[in-house]
Design a protein around this motif. Sequence first.
Motif, mmCIF file in Angstrom:
data_model
loop_
_atom_site.group_PDB
_atom_site.id
_atom_site.type_symbol
_atom_site.label_atom_id
_atom_site.label_comp_id
_atom_site.label_asym_id
_atom_site.label_seq_id
_atom_site.Cartn_x
_atom_site.Cartn_y
_atom_site.Cartn_z
ATOM 1 N N PHE A 292 -2.743 -15.446 -20.352
ATOM 2 C CA PHE A 292 -3.102 -16.805 -19.958
ATOM 3 C C PHE A 292 -2.978 -17.776 -21.126
ATOM 4 C CE2 PHE A 292 -5.684 -15.080 -16.240
ATOM 5 C CZ PHE A 292 -4.745 -15.515 -15.318
ATOM 6 N N GLU A 293 -3.385 -17.349 -22.332
ATOM 7 C CA GLU A 293 -3.242 -18.198 -23.510
ATOM 8 C C GLU A 293 -1.772 -18.486 -23.784
ATOM 9 O OE1 GLU A 293 -7.259 -16.821 -25.978
ATOM 10 O OE2 GLU A 293 -5.283 -16.043 -26.533
ATOM 11 N N GLY A 294 -0.939 -17.487 -23.579
ATOM 12 C CA GLY A 294 0.505 -17.678 -23.753
ATOM 13 C C GLY A 294 1.053 -18.711 -22.784
ATOM 14 N N MET A 295 0.572 -18.656 -21.519
ATOM 15 C CA MET A 295 1.008 -19.634 -20.519
ATOM 16 C C MET A 295 0.564 -21.048 -20.903
ATOM 17 S SD MET A 295 0.188 -17.466 -17.044
ATOM 18 C CE MET A 295 0.404 -18.906 -15.991
ATOM 19 N N VAL A 296 -0.698 -21.150 -21.379
ATOM 20 C CA VAL A 296 -1.221 -22.448 -21.799
ATOM 21 C C VAL A 296 -0.420 -22.988 -22.980
ATOM 22 C CG1 VAL A 296 -3.195 -23.630 -22.821
ATOM 23 C CG2 VAL A 296 -3.552 -22.026 -20.945
ATOM 24 N N ALA A 297 -0.170 -22.116 -23.978
ATOM 25 C CA ALA A 297 0.580 -22.528 -25.163
ATOM 26 C C ALA A 297 1.992 -22.982 -24.803
ATOM 27 C CB ALA A 297 0.634 -21.378 -26.166
ATOM 28 N N GLU A 298 2.636 -22.232 -23.911
ATOM 29 C CA GLU A 298 4.003 -22.574 -23.501
ATOM 30 C C GLU A 298 4.030 -23.904 -22.748
ATOM 31 O OE1 GLU A 298 7.670 -20.680 -20.831
ATOM 32 O OE2 GLU A 298 5.870 -19.482 -21.253
ATOM 33 N N SER A 299 3.048 -24.106 -21.866
ATOM 34 C CA SER A 299 2.983 -25.349 -21.097
ATOM 35 C C SER A 299 2.714 -26.549 -21.996
ATOM 36 C CB SER A 299 1.890 -25.248 -20.026
ATOM 37 O OG SER A 299 1.776 -26.447 -19.309
ATOM 38 N N ILE A 300 1.760 -26.388 -22.937
ATOM 39 C CA ILE A 300 1.440 -27.481 -23.854
ATOM 40 C C ILE A 300 2.649 -27.830 -24.712
ATOM 41 C CG2 ILE A 300 0.092 -28.076 -25.912
ATOM 42 C CD1 ILE A 300 -2.261 -26.599 -24.669
ATOM 43 N N THR A 301 3.329 -26.801 -25.231
ATOM 44 C CA THR A 301 4.511 -27.038 -26.070
ATOM 45 C C THR A 301 5.591 -27.775 -25.293
ATOM 46 O OG1 THR A 301 4.030 -25.019 -27.323
ATOM 47 C CG2 THR A 301 6.255 -25.938 -27.513
ATOM 48 N N HIS A 302 5.822 -27.345 -24.049
ATOM 49 C CA HIS A 302 6.849 -27.973 -23.216
ATOM 50 C C HIS A 302 6.522 -29.449 -22.957
ATOM 51 C CE1 HIS A 302 9.708 -28.640 -19.982
ATOM 52 N NE2 HIS A 302 8.703 -29.051 -19.209
ATOM 53 N N HIS A 303 5.276 -29.720 -22.561
ATOM 54 C CA HIS A 303 4.889 -31.102 -22.259
ATOM 55 C C HIS A 303 4.855 -31.957 -23.522
ATOM 56 C CE1 HIS A 303 4.110 -30.633 -18.005
ATOM 57 N NE2 HIS A 303 3.386 -29.552 -18.239
ATOM 58 N N PHE A 304 4.446 -31.351 -24.640
ATOM 59 C CA PHE A 304 4.400 -32.104 -25.894
ATOM 60 C C PHE A 304 5.797 -32.529 -26.318
ATOM 61 C CE2 PHE A 304 4.451 -32.443 -30.519
ATOM 62 C CZ PHE A 304 3.359 -33.253 -30.763
ATOM 63 N N GLU A 305 6.751 -31.602 -26.227
ATOM 64 C CA GLU A 305 8.129 -31.926 -26.606
ATOM 65 C C GLU A 305 8.716 -32.989 -25.678
ATOM 66 O OE1 GLU A 305 9.701 -31.013 -29.259
ATOM 67 O OE2 GLU A 305 8.039 -29.763 -29.941
ATOM 68 N N ALA A 306 8.408 -32.876 -24.383
ATOM 69 C CA ALA A 306 8.899 -33.878 -23.427
ATOM 70 C C ALA A 306 8.290 -35.251 -23.711
ATOM 71 C CB ALA A 306 8.569 -33.439 -22.002
ATOM 72 N N LEU A 307 6.983 -35.250 -24.013
ATOM 73 C CA LEU A 307 6.306 -36.510 -24.317
ATOM 74 C C LEU A 307 6.853 -37.112 -25.613
ATOM 75 C CD1 LEU A 307 4.058 -38.528 -23.612
ATOM 76 C CD2 LEU A 307 2.469 -37.104 -24.913
#
Length: 333
Positions: A85-100
């Motif tokens: 779950f932490e991996g999923m959260v980290a991946e999602s945050i990284t993806h949205h951060f890069e997009a932002l």
Amino acid sequence: MFMTYLRERRSWILLFLLLQFLVVFIAYIDSAVSIQSALYYVFLSALIFLIFLLIRYQKEVKFYQELEEAEDLPDFSEREQLSPFEGMVAESITHHFEALKKTVSESEHRLDEEKDELLSWIHEVKTPLTALRLMIDRLEDQALKKEMTYEWLRIHLLLDQQLHQKRIPFMENDLYIEQTYLESVIFGEVKTLQSWCIQKGIGFEIDLEYNEVMTDAKWLAFILRQLLTNAVKYSDASDVQIKSEQRDGQMILKIADKGRGIDSRDLPRIFEKGFTSTAHHQDHAATGMGLYLARKAAQPLKIRIDVESAPGKGSTFTLTFPKSNEFVEITGM
């Protein structure tokens, strides 16, 4: 944070308590099961569960604390182990951060282009504006000449205001602190407003007991331009007084007019962007930008602007220049 973790895991805790209650209940109704053994089991289970909670708390909370305390995106690649779950959260945050970050970068690029285009447009408009001034000077009809000069000056001041508004966010890169003569700066601004002042019958009383100050001459001129423009705009057939003095080792410059003044309820808001007046809300000539830009330009120069005013009695704006040792903060030397 520990209480937050307990609230997050309350379903685990409730399930554990329910199971322990079930064990004690079975031992109570079933004589084949020793109640002492059941209680011993509950004690050991509770101890093991408590240790389990503490271990999981240390592991899980570390990840979320990093997210909470991080000013930028944490480097998740340095983490040795992440739960699924932490991996999923980290991946999602990284993806949205890069997009932002990409969106912000594109927006900043568009804003820079728009700013450059606007600055270019302002400089291009200044050329025909200068030609228009020469044509106005050749007019023989004095009444028409005064009216045309006034409208020309309004356009000139609005363009100048817009130009400096775009430069203010970057003005710290443009500062040049030097010994500046107030007389030359003030007389330059008064000369710009001369035709307008003649039309309204406004004069200037200038008493510069102290003439030299350490500041950026160009930006000081812009600040004075906004204050003098306001003084002339809201005054009729009176003198604007400009006086300098020293107080506690600081240079003080006062600009006082005998215009319509400012209502006491408006005084706390006059430096806000876009604020005009509550007493004269239908004044379409007011933009609400002059005093706002003056204070914005004064902040990097460490100049404090104060105002005293009363309706019908005029306004006094006081510029307090920084002490000599404060210029270390401005110049970085």
